[in-house]
Motif scaffolding. Structure first.
Motif, mmCIF file in Angstrom:
data_model
loop_
_atom_site.group_PDB
_atom_site.id
_atom_site.type_symbol
_atom_site.label_atom_id
_atom_site.label_comp_id
_atom_site.label_asym_id
_atom_site.label_seq_id
_atom_site.Cartn_x
_atom_site.Cartn_y
_atom_site.Cartn_z
ATOM 1 N N CYS A 11 82.668 11.765 -4.808
ATOM 2 C CA CYS A 11 82.205 10.710 -3.887
ATOM 3 C C CYS A 11 81.011 9.918 -4.405
ATOM 4 N N GLY A 12 80.452 10.341 -5.551
ATOM 5 C CA GLY A 12 79.351 9.595 -6.153
ATOM 6 C C GLY A 12 77.970 9.916 -5.607
ATOM 7 N N ARG A 13 77.879 10.822 -4.649
ATOM 8 C CA ARG A 13 76.585 11.172 -4.085
ATOM 9 C C ARG A 13 75.763 11.961 -5.110
ATOM 10 N N SER A 14 74.443 11.669 -5.169
ATOM 11 C CA SER A 14 73.585 12.298 -6.181
ATOM 12 C C SER A 14 72.531 13.192 -5.550
ATOM 13 N N TYR A 15 72.082 14.177 -6.361
ATOM 14 C CA TYR A 15 71.087 15.146 -5.889
ATOM 15 C C TYR A 15 70.057 15.412 -6.974
ATOM 16 N N SER A 16 68.852 15.791 -6.534
ATOM 17 C CA SER A 16 67.768 16.076 -7.482
ATOM 18 C C SER A 16 67.881 17.480 -8.064
ATOM 19 N N GLN A 17 68.591 18.386 -7.374
ATOM 20 C CA GLN A 17 68.741 19.762 -7.841
ATOM 21 C C GLN A 17 70.222 20.157 -7.882
ATOM 22 N N LYS A 18 70.557 20.962 -8.889
ATOM 23 C CA LYS A 18 71.945 21.366 -9.087
ATOM 24 C C LYS A 18 72.483 22.179 -7.909
ATOM 25 N N HIS A 45 57.627 6.657 -5.623
ATOM 26 C CA HIS A 45 58.420 6.622 -6.846
ATOM 27 C C HIS A 45 59.891 6.895 -6.525
ATOM 28 N N PRO A 46 60.795 6.148 -7.130
ATOM 29 C CA PRO A 46 62.212 6.464 -6.925
ATOM 30 C C PRO A 46 62.520 7.854 -7.461
ATOM 31 N N ARG A 47 63.102 8.696 -6.634
ATOM 32 C CA ARG A 47 63.350 10.091 -7.012
ATOM 33 C C ARG A 47 64.556 10.200 -7.933
ATOM 34 N N GLU A 48 64.347 10.901 -9.027
ATOM 35 C CA GLU A 48 65.424 11.081 -9.995
ATOM 36 C C GLU A 48 66.464 12.054 -9.434
ATOM 37 N N LYS A 49 67.726 11.653 -9.452
ATOM 38 C CA LYS A 49 68.815 12.483 -8.938
ATOM 39 C C LYS A 49 69.916 12.566 -9.999
ATOM 40 N N PRO A 50 69.729 13.454 -10.977
ATOM 41 C CA PRO A 50 70.662 13.492 -12.114
ATOM 42 C C PRO A 50 71.993 14.183 -11.835
ATOM 43 N N PHE A 51 72.092 14.917 -10.724
ATOM 44 C CA PHE A 51 73.312 15.692 -10.447
ATOM 45 C C PHE A 51 74.211 14.919 -9.478
ATOM 46 N N GLU A 52 75.294 14.346 -10.048
ATOM 47 C CA GLU A 52 76.167 13.457 -9.265
ATOM 48 C C GLU A 52 77.520 14.107 -8.972
ATOM 49 N N CYS A 53 77.977 13.930 -7.741
ATOM 50 C CA CYS A 53 79.289 14.423 -7.337
ATOM 51 C C CYS A 53 80.366 13.468 -7.854
ATOM 52 N N LEU A 54 81.290 13.982 -8.640
ATOM 53 C CA LEU A 54 82.325 13.140 -9.255
ATOM 54 C C LEU A 54 83.362 12.657 -8.244
ATOM 55 N N ASN A 95 71.840 21.890 -4.801
ATOM 56 C CA ASN A 95 72.209 21.000 -3.695
ATOM 57 C C ASN A 95 73.567 20.348 -3.935
ATOM 58 N N LEU A 96 73.837 20.004 -5.193
ATOM 59 C CA LEU A 96 75.141 19.446 -5.540
ATOM 60 C C LEU A 96 76.239 20.490 -5.316
ATOM 61 N N THR A 97 75.977 21.728 -5.774
ATOM 62 C CA THR A 97 76.952 22.815 -5.606
ATOM 63 C C THR A 97 77.278 23.036 -4.133
ATOM 64 N N SER A 98 76.233 23.018 -3.300
ATOM 65 C CA SER A 98 76.413 23.184 -1.856
ATOM 66 C C SER A 98 77.234 22.041 -1.275
ATOM 67 N N HIS A 99 76.964 20.819 -1.728
ATOM 68 C CA HIS A 99 77.690 19.634 -1.253
ATOM 69 C C HIS A 99 79.170 19.679 -1.638
#
Length: 340
Positions: free
Chosen positions: A195-202, A184-193, A204-208
């Protein structure tokens, strides 16, 4: 008592009149007392009603909770001088110390193989007899060891309890569900404004996002590679210095990273904690176990868009893609030769 002559103050202590009258309907095991059967049945139901009020850890049997609570009352008073590990009970401490010594006093008379623990020798001897004394009452399948039967019985007692919420398909094992989810395509709702990279958990986005705020602040002076975390730089620098600070106390072999040492130590213990409930095969490392499980499911969710070839694991697809792109990211600093 006329059977053996032993005397008791209470009638409940008599066992000869109706020896082991309390039978478990799940596995057929019998018990002399009702409370022993009730305690045993928690293995099948997987209930853990005895909770530690200090730390919240739960147990299926009261005696296990009592043993655990000594940690809070007494602390870990038996300390290993070799590795610093502590134990609450002396026999656990004595048993642990054998890990550091090469002594293997228990020898198999059939093949000469030696073991550190008497229980390990007992388990090994069954291989020579060919016996499989532990039978599943539901399907008749037999096992050499009781622990393997217990693991197998989960299939019957909790059949297909792991459900995929995306398509509704159910599985008897958590690992099988994890392997299935890859299709199944994994849902990644948390996107970095930025560079556009997305993450499944908030988290992970914060760390990025620290990369954009701080940049790769930690730079290797030898090869120029940069890192966003200091510990990543320290770990990387061992490639250049050839420093291997993590040493195996059993054989003296050293490693750059702690997880590499942990994986290596399984060679000495012979432990294979990851067992496949489908075929009974055991593995020492979780990645090998996960890879094996996918052979039962038959799914190869990672497909190459260039040639259509599919793979069980994402790293295998990544490595394959380089045959199309010609990319060789790993370069020898001595001769400058590059590798896939």
């Amino acid at each position: 008592m006329m059977e053996c002559g032993k005397s008791f103050g209470h009638k409940t202590s008599l066992i000869h009149a109706e020896e082991n009258p309390f039978k478990c309907l799940e596995c057929g095991k019998s018990f002399s007392q009702k409370y022993a059967l009730a305690s045993h049945q928690s293995i099948h139901t997987r209930q853990k009603p005895f909770e530690c009020p200090k730390c919240g850890k739960s147990y299926s049997q009261k005696k296990n909770l009592s043993s655990h609570q000594r940690i809070h009352k007494e602390g870990s008073k038996f300390k290993c001088l070799e590795c610093g590990r502590s134990f609450t009970q002396k026999y656990h401490f004595v048993s642990h110390q054998k890990v550091h010594s090469n002594e293997k006093p228990f020898e198999c008379l059939e093949c000469g193989k030696s073991f550190k623990y008497k229980s390990s020798l007992g388990s090994h001897r069954i291989i020579h007899t060919g016996k499989k004394p532990y039978h599943c009452m539901k399907c008749g399948k037999s096992f050499r060891h009781k622990k393997n039967l217990t693991k197998h019985q989960i299939i019957h007692t909790e059949h297909n309890r792991f459900k995929c919420f995306q398509c509704g398909e159910s599985f008897s094992q958590k690992g099988a569900l994890a392997s299935h989810r890859r299709i199944h395509p994994r849902e990644k709702p948390f996107e970095c404004l930025q560079c556009g990279r997305s993450y499944s958990q908030k988290k992970n986005l914060t760390s990025h996002q620290r990369i954009h705020k701080e940049g790769n602040a930690f730079k290797c002076l030898v090869c120029g590679k940069s890192f966003s975390r200091k510990y990543l730089l320290i770990s990387h620098q061992r490639v250049h210095t050839d420093e291997k600070p993590f040493e195996c106390l059993q054989c003296g072999k050293s490693f750059r990273h702690k997880n590499s040492l942990t994986c290596h130590q399984i060679i000495h213990t012979g432990e294979k904690p990851f067992q496949c409930l489908e075929c009974g095969k055991s593995f020492s490392l979780k990645p090998l176990f996960t890879l094996h499980q996918s052979t039962h499911i038959g799914e190869k969710p990672y497909q190459c868009l260039e040639c259509g070839k599919s793979f069980f694991l994402r790293p295998s697809l990544t490595l394959h893609k380089r045959t199309h792109t010609g990319e060789k990211p790993f370069k020898c600093l001595e001769c400058r030769k590059a590798f896939l």
